[in-house]
Structure formats: C-alpha cells, structure tokens
Design a protein around this motif. Structure first.
Motif, PDB file in Angstrom:
ATOM      1  N   GLU A 236       0.798  -1.059  -0.062  1.00  0.00           N
ATOM      2  CA  GLU A 236      -0.011   0.013  -0.129  1.00  0.00           C
ATOM      3  C   GLU A 236       0.744   1.321  -0.115  1.00  0.00           C
ATOM      4  O   GLU A 236       2.181   1.378   0.565  1.00  0.00           O
ATOM      5  CB  GLU A 236      -0.817   0.012   1.209  1.00  0.00           C
ATOM      6  N   VAL A 237       0.431   2.138  -0.805  1.00  0.00           N
ATOM      7  CA  VAL A 237       1.072   3.635  -0.728  1.00  0.00           C
ATOM      8  C   VAL A 237      -0.017   4.583  -0.777  1.00  0.00           C
ATOM      9  O   VAL A 237      -0.874   4.388  -1.405  1.00  0.00           O
ATOM     10  CB  VAL A 237       2.010   3.802  -2.190  1.00  0.00           C
ATOM     11  N   ALA A 238       0.238   5.778   0.201  1.00  0.00           N
ATOM     12  CA  ALA A 238      -0.630   6.602   0.354  1.00  0.00           C
ATOM     13  C   ALA A 238      -0.016   7.981   0.762  1.00  0.00           C
ATOM     14  O   ALA A 238       0.992   7.827   1.527  1.00  0.00           O
ATOM     15  CB  ALA A 238      -1.989   6.116   1.198  1.00  0.00           C
ATOM     16  N   THR A 239      -0.729   8.997   0.662  1.00  0.00           N
ATOM     17  CA  THR A 239      -0.325  10.301   1.567  1.00  0.00           C
ATOM     18  C   THR A 239      -0.656   9.927   2.945  1.00  0.00           C
ATOM     19  O   THR A 239      -1.531   8.978   3.425  1.00  0.00           O
ATOM     20  CB  THR A 239      -1.084  11.361   1.154  1.00  0.00           C
ATOM     21  N   ARG A 240      -0.094  10.547   3.953  1.00  0.00           N
ATOM     22  CA  ARG A 240      -0.370  10.343   5.324  1.00  0.00           C
ATOM     23  C   ARG A 240      -1.711  10.621   5.602  1.00  0.00           C
ATOM     24  O   ARG A 240      -2.088   9.691   6.462  1.00  0.00           O
ATOM     25  CB  ARG A 240       0.771  11.600   6.187  1.00  0.00           C
ATOM     26  N   GLU A 241      -2.311  11.647   5.254  1.00  0.00           N
ATOM     27  CA  GLU A 241      -3.832  11.781   5.722  1.00  0.00           C
ATOM     28  C   GLU A 241      -4.627  10.735   5.096  1.00  0.00           C
ATOM     29  O   GLU A 241      -5.493  10.181   5.911  1.00  0.00           O
ATOM     30  CB  GLU A 241      -4.165  13.189   5.133  1.00  0.00           C
ATOM     31  N   ARG A 242      -4.477  10.145   3.834  1.00  0.00           N
ATOM     32  CA  ARG A 242      -5.372   9.171   3.375  1.00  0.00           C
ATOM     33  C   ARG A 242      -5.036   7.812   4.005  1.00  0.00           C
ATOM     34  O   ARG A 242      -5.944   7.127   4.408  1.00  0.00           O
ATOM     35  CB  ARG A 242      -5.002   9.080   1.769  1.00  0.00           C
TER      36      ARG A 242
END
Length: 668
Positions: A236-242
């Motif tokens: 998984e990869v995401a922005t911190r907020e997401r």
C-alpha cells in the motif's frame, strides 16, 4: 516528473545461493520526491532494511540484486562500478543506521570519525576539517562542540550518539537521507528531539528522507507519504492523511486495530494471527491470505497493483471498495472478566528503597563516591493489579525491579512481600520465595541459553525450586504452559533461535509462569516488538492476570501500553519517583513538569493531533553527581530559585496523587 529524486523499479534482492533463495525484496517499486519524507512501514522481517541496503548497495556477502533499477536523479546506481558508487554513498545519499553504538568506532573520537566523512565527501581542505566538524555538530544541536570532538562514543548519551550519526551523514551534503529506525532505541523525550532535528535539517537543506520504522506515531508526525511493506513487497502507498484516514489494505487496517490505548482497556486488542510467510518460495497467492480476516476465493491468485488515485494504491482485490468493512473477531471484542482474586491489601510494599553502587578509584580501589541508581523509592502493588514504572533510560527503573527481587542487594530500605521482609532473607529462605516473584527481561534472546531446548528452559525453574512432581509431570506441565501462551506442543524440542521475536517473548512468559508466581516484574517486554506482536503479548498478560490474579510491575517508556494495561503509574527521574497516580488521572492531567514533558513527547498515531511538545534541554544528569536541590531543575521550564536549594518531598495532593514539586505545592 522533474521532482522525483529516487526511483526504484521492480527491485529484487535475494539472499543465499541454494535452490530456494530468500527473496527478501521481491519486486519493489517506489518513488521519493525532492524534499519529502517518505515512510516505509512494516513488521520485522518484511524487507524494509534490505530495501535500504539494496539502494545503498551495502548488502551482506550472501545478498545479491538479481533484478530491477534504482535511479538517483538521472544516475543508474546499479550500473555504477564500486569505486564510483563510493562517491554516491555518503555523498549524494547517506544512511543512519538503527543502532548508533554499533555504527561508531569505540576507539576513535567522534571528531575524527566525522572528520573522515568530511575529508572523503565534502572536499574540505585539511586545515578547515575541524571547523567543518564543529559546524556539523552544532547543526545537529550538540552543545559545546569544540569540546565534544575530543570525546569517545561511550562518553555520549544515546540521543547524542544518534546526533553524531546524523552529523556524519550530513558531511557530504546529501540529497537523500535514509534513516533506518533512527528513534527505536531512544526515550520519547530524546525521540522528540531527533525527529524535530530531522525536520529542521530537511527544511534548511531541502533533502529527501526515506524513514524506515514500525512506529505509527512517528509516521503520523513526520511523513508526507507512506508505503506499507509485507513479505518483500509494497502492499500500500498513500499520503499520510489518506493512510491514517482511510487505509485500504487489510494488513494496514489490522495494524491500526492492534494499537493499544485507554479506550480498549476493557477488551482484547486485535491481533494479526500467524507470522510473515517464509520468503524462500515463489508466491502464487496473496502473501497475506493466511492471516487476512477478509480473504476470499480470488485471493488464491496473487493480486496486482490497484491504482486508486495519483500517488495512492494497494495490492488487494478489495482496495477499490470505498467502505471496506473491518471484521473484528468475537474473541477480540470480548470483555475481560473481573478478577475475583483482586484485593485492596498490598501484595508488595517497598519503602524508601535505595541502591547505591560504589565508585572505586586508584591503585587501592578506594571508594570516592556512589552512583545513586535508586535513591529512596516507595511503592505498593495489590494482587491482580498493574503498576507501571515509567521514565527515561538511566533513571533507575530496571534497578528498582532487581532491588525488589534481591538480584541486586539494596543499600537501604525495605521490601515487604506477603508479610516477609525480603532484604533480611538470604540463602535457602530467599530461594524459597523466588518462585513467587519472577521477571520477564527486555531481551528474550539474551535471557535464554541458546544451547538449551525450549522445554528445558521452561522446566529449569521447576527443577531448581523442586516443584512440579516427577519428570513426566513437569514435562506435561511445560507443554500445558506453552499451549497456554499460544505456542505449539512441539516447541519443547526446538531451540530459541527457531522462533520469532514475539514467540521468544512468549517462551520467557511461560518460564516465569512455570513456578506459579504471585508477582511478575516485566522489564520493557514489548519495546523491541512490532505493533501486531505487541498486541499478542499484551492480550496474553491481561488474560493471565485475570485468570491467575497476577500482579505486575510493568517497566516501560511506552505510554500507550501504560494506558491500556496499567492501573497505576509511577514516574521516575534520576532514581526517585516524582509523580504517582491512577493511570487515567495521570495521563489526563499530569502535574509534575517532567511528567508533562514526557507525555507531550509521545508521538500520536493521528496526523490531526495538535499536541504541543515540551522540549527538555540537555540530558539527564549523572546519578553519580546529581545537581543540588531538585534533580530536575536544570532542565525544568518552570524552575524557581527554591528548586535549586532543596529537594521537594513526595506529597499527597487532595485528588489522591503524589507529586514531588515545589511549583505544584504552591498551586494547591
């Protein structure tokens, strides 16, 4: 994209040359932009550090990169000859390793070690090397750098050694800094200093940071984007907020459910059952299938990457479902039964405990002073209750535990256990009581004989105490204990090295339980464990406490664990308790300035958290030479003239808590 600094494509790193090599990194893709902090998160053994070592081309002799591309800017790192790679390594890219003490040469001064990096990578003239070293030490916040350059690593605290490692990494003015668990072994106050330092340096230099960690609180505080790694792959990869607002992979969701906090006190923590699968195989199914609470038929075929939006995706068939339902197993939602053995009558009463170690000097080893490791500690624990002892490293927490057990004989004070004064017992009388007091050490590997079978390790205490009946009865009891702590019966015939970190800690718990203790001293039993394994151990301890009426003295600096497990908390500073209160009371409204600073420094797994960190200047003074007056006054943000003259007594306030502080007394 012009702002991409590091691009890793289909990186594959294998360990071993046999028919079944360990595929430690198995097709990793990631991109890091200039000036961003990219966090790589996951369990031990999932390939995080091996990914970093592959990027740096610092693999062990058994390791080899068998495929993929790594570009730093326009430079293809995997195509460079070693003599050119040395210029990149420590120059445009640098690495901070997890354990600073093993990374620094103990026989060279820190000035010489940093100077070596400066001469190789900075192009600084010989005459100005020392000036550049002083400048680097000052930039990482080390006071009096002109004097420190002549000191050796053993003369520095843990936080300062980590700062020296950062200074060394900055010598070549890197564009990319790889930080491998840079705060794992540090106290929360020092951790807060190091994290702030990295943030400040990033703002000043514009470098990118690849932060490898398993601490969700640290990720929430400093990361811009997050990648979760499992069994050699990015899942998984995401922005911190997401990521913190809506994690898509079931593994990520379980990590959040495994975090301990006060709201989960009445139920078991969610656990990820089983272990990371062996990596010496070719996977055809999803790598998480055997541990996933949402697995279904399609998962028998390995899922591809699902791009959810630019910069966010997951390796899961259910990733695109907007509102994934997290299933909580019935046993996780189960409320712990009220322990019938709980009593208000104390099981253990410690009064004015002191443990002083003499300092010898000269040819005749004259005593010239004392290290006051424990300097007047009083506490009590009732059956079925947990008292947490918290504070920075070096404050005397572990020595308190050893003093209670008489593993270190106290200099003064009393230890009353079930009506017996332990300090007056010796020989066979003390040995007879040892079965009722046990300890679980911080490092399970160091506390077990690697040449003994697990069955013999667990049985050893029973043989020493001559309990458990015949050899067959003892072995049956050992098997029962191992099953009780969640290990298979065949574990008796295996060696400690054949088990994971969490399983080894379970073996240590089984060994402690073998002699039917009434009190167990837990010395940082979860500090080196991943979030999911920590949840298993905390569930086990809570279950055993409720079924057996065990009392715990829980020594830790993890305050989220304290909020979940403890009934009462005592805060130590330089050998003395400065505040003691019921857990909810202390965590909600700390009174002592040190307790306030300690709680403010704890990273919270919530990027929206608006906590104000109280930064403590300097390090804890030496217990061999404590400052006059209150020991905390040189670092205290609210110190008064009176604090320099006398040590405040530990006084009980109207709300029932005890505090040692003139400022708090004045406000009552």
């Amino acid at each position: 994209m012009n702002d991409i600094l590091l691009r890793v494509k289909n990186l594959q790193t294998w360990l071993g040359d046999g028919k079944h090599p360990v595929r430690a990194v198995d097709g990793v893709d990631l991109e890091i932009r200039k000036g961003e902090t990219f966090a790589l998160l996951g369990e031990s053994g999932c390939g995080k550090s091996m990914t970093a070592l592959s990027i740096m081309r610092l693999l062990p002799p058994v390791g080899r990169i068998v495929g993929g591309d790594v570009h730093l800017g326009k430079t293809a790192l995997l195509e460079l000859p070693e003599y050119v790679m040395r210029e990149e390594r420590g120059g445009r890219m640098a690495m901070i390793f997890q354990e600073p003490m093993t990374s620094l040469n103990p026989v060279l001064t820190i000035g010489r070690q940093i100077g070596e990096a400066v001469r190789i990578h900075d192009g600084t003239e010989t005459d100005s090397v020392e000036q550049r070293v002083v400048e680097l030490l000052r930039s990482v916040g080390i006071p009096d750098p002109e004097r420190r350059i002549n000191e050796y690593p053993h003369q520095l605290s843990g936080g300062m050694k980590q700062r020296v490692m950062i200074a060394m990494a900055l010598a070549g003015r890197p564009e990319l800094l790889i930080a491998d668990e840079p705060t794992t072994a540090l106290d929360v106050t020092i951790q807060a200093q190091v994290l702030k330092l990295l943030k400040d340096l990033q703002q000043q230099t514009g470098m990118a940071i690849l932060l490898i960690t398993h601490d969700l609180g640290v990720v929430a505080e400093v990361a811009d984007r997050v990648a979760v790694m499992y069994a050699g792959q990015i899942i998984e990869v995401a922005t911190r907020e997401r990521f913190f607002g809506h994690a898509r992979h079931p593994y990520s969701q379980k990590l959040f459910e495994s975090l301990p906090d006060a709201k989960k006190r009445s139920r078991r923590l969610a656990v990820i059952k089983g272990n990371v699968p062996p990596l010496d195989q070719v996977f055809t199914a999803c790598r998480f299938i055997d541990r996933c609470h949402r697995a279904f038929e399609d998962c028998e075929t390995a899922p591809g990457w699902t791009e959810l939006e630019p910069g966010q995706g997951a390796r899961c068939y259910l990733a695109a479902h907007e509102d994934p339902v997290t299933i909580i197993e019935p046993d996780e939602a189960e409320h712990a039964p009220v322990n019938p053995a709980t009593s208000h009558q104390p099981l253990l009463v410690v009064d004015n405990l002191k443990v002083h170690f003499p300092i010898h000097k000269g040819l005749f080893k004259r005593t010239v002073g004392h290290v006051k490791a424990v300097d007047g500690v009083s506490l009590s624990i009732a059956p079925g209750k947990t008292l947490a002892l918290v504070g920075e490293s070096g404050c005397g927490k572990t020595t308190v535990g050893k003093g209670i057990l008489q593993l270190v004989r106290p200099t003064a004070g009393t230890v009353d256990f079930s009506g017996d004064e332990l300090t007056r017992l010796g020989g066979s009388a003390l040995r007879a009581r040892r079965s009722e007091l046990q300890i679980i050490f911080q490092d399970p590997v160091a506390s077990m004989n690697p040449r003994m079978l697990v069955g013999d390790i667990v049985e050893e205490g029973m043989r020493a105490q001559r309990i458990g009946g015949s050899a067959q009865q003892r072995r049956a009891r050992v098997t029962e204990l191992l099953e009780q702590v969640g290990l298979p019966a065949d574990a008796v015939d295996r060696y400690p090295h054949e088990f994971s970190g969490g399983q080894r800690q379970r073996i240590c718990i089984a060994r402690a339980l073998a002699v039917d203790p009434k009190l167990i001293i837990c010395d940082e039993p979860t500090s080196a464990l991943d979030v999911s394994v920590q949840a298993q151990i905390l569930n086990l301890l809570k279950q055993l406490q409720n079924s057996r009426g065990l009392a715990f003295l829980f020594i830790t600096h993890n305050l989220s664990v304290v909020s979940y497990l403890a009934d009462e908390v005592a805060v130590m500073y330089l050998g003395r308790i400065v505040e003691q209160a019921e857990v909810g009371q202390l965590l909600a409204s700390p009174k002592h300035p040190y307790t306030q600073a300690l709680l403010s420094a704890v990273p919270v797994a919530d990027p929206e958290s608006k906590r104000q960190v109280i930064r403590l200047e300097g390090d804890m003074p030496s217990p061999a030479n404590p400052p006059p007056g209150c020991y905390f006054h040189p670092r205290c943000p609210v110190a008064m003239p009176r604090c320099r003259e006398a040590y405040p007594e530990l006084k009980r306030l109207v709300d029932g808590r005890q505090v040692s502080c003139f400022k708090v007394e004045q406000e009552q």
